[in-house]
Design a protein around this motif. Sequence first.
Motif, PDB file in Angstrom:
ATOM      1  N   ALA A 141      36.980  27.398  43.635  1.00 33.18           N
ATOM      2  CA  ALA A 141      36.314  27.398  42.332  1.00 33.18           C
ATOM      3  C   ALA A 141      35.409  28.606  42.126  1.00 33.18           C
ATOM      4  O   ALA A 141      34.813  28.761  41.060  1.00 33.18           O
ATOM      5  N   ALA A 142      35.323  29.492  43.115  1.00 34.24           N
ATOM      6  CA  ALA A 142      34.393  30.619  43.027  1.00 34.24           C
ATOM      7  C   ALA A 142      34.662  31.490  41.805  1.00 34.24           C
ATOM      8  O   ALA A 142      33.737  31.935  41.120  1.00 34.24           O
ATOM      9  N   THR A 143      35.935  31.741  41.510  1.00 36.94           N
ATOM     10  CA  THR A 143      36.238  32.612  40.370  1.00 36.94           C
ATOM     11  C   THR A 143      35.925  31.943  39.044  1.00 36.94           C
ATOM     12  O   THR A 143      35.559  32.613  38.083  1.00 36.94           O
ATOM     13  N   VAL A 144      36.060  30.602  38.993  1.00 37.79           N
ATOM     14  CA  VAL A 144      35.685  29.884  37.778  1.00 37.79           C
ATOM     15  C   VAL A 144      34.178  29.991  37.571  1.00 37.79           C
ATOM     16  O   VAL A 144      33.698  30.250  36.462  1.00 37.79           O
ATOM     17  N   ARG A 145      33.433  29.810  38.645  1.00 41.00           N
ATOM     18  CA  ARG A 145      31.974  29.934  38.546  1.00 41.00           C
ATOM     19  C   ARG A 145      31.576  31.355  38.154  1.00 41.00           C
ATOM     20  O   ARG A 145      30.633  31.552  37.378  1.00 41.00           O
TER      21      ARG A 145
END
Length: 303
Positions: A141-145
């Motif tokens: 989820a890092a890229t979404v964050r």
Amino acid sequence: MDPLEDVLALVGATSHISAALAGGGRWAVSFDPPAGVKFNSVRRGSCLLWVDGVPEPVNLVEGDCFLLTRPLAFTLASDPDIPPEPAGPLFTEAVDGVARAGVGDDVLLIGGAFSFTERARALLLDALPPVIHVPAATPEAATVRWAMGEIDNELRAAPLGGTLVAEHLALVMLIRTLRLHLARAEGTGWLAALADPVLAPALRAMHARPAQSWTVAELAQVAAVSRSTLAARFKEVVGRGPLDYLTGWRIELAADRIRRSDDTLSSIARAVGYGSESALSVAFKRTTGLSPRAYRSHFAPAG
């Protein structure tokens, strides 16, 4: 070719950033069913999400994101036992792009909505669960964050073109979230097929060359399985055979060109894999209930 990219291009996703929501103390806000796909990210604090028809609430913590893919009413709240106030008046009275509920700002959410063309429900949204929750603790989820953090920065700094940048970043967030969903997808439908090692190569081949006169044997060769295995697996996951899926995709491509262009029906027929206008007409009417000419007349601008 990327089938997900193909479908997103056809459904014409556009994003709209809304005012942020700050909550403090004990608070609850109810939202009417969204017209499109609603998204939010928790930038600070934690809260609960209830969605009509979904039995269990979602516990949202800082860094979490979620998508609501159905036109369902939902509630965000600090606690489960607080009567909610309607979101409309709060957002109408938003100051500096922030609507406020309760007392204080323990919690901050930013978000907006995605709008699509009329075919989005059948092509994409029906294949998704009502709620897609992207927990902050998930490594993927890092890229979404990151995308949501950049949206937050653009909205706070308000530079020239900031709203446009934020809207484009929201589309990045949508694609990343759909990728995460695909990575853990189970069940049926063409999205589940994209995550299936047997079906994905065949799907990519059909999307790359939709006009090719594919046979089940050729698609099975692409997938490195037998014809019977491919046909059975396609039926099990997608709900129809590979050539039926190909016909449906060709008709979607043809319908899109009929709506958006002045191309002749004969040229559209050749582009999507039919040898003549009459062959396209037969398949098109069987699928949509309208002839290509009647379909074009229906979508022609008034005047």
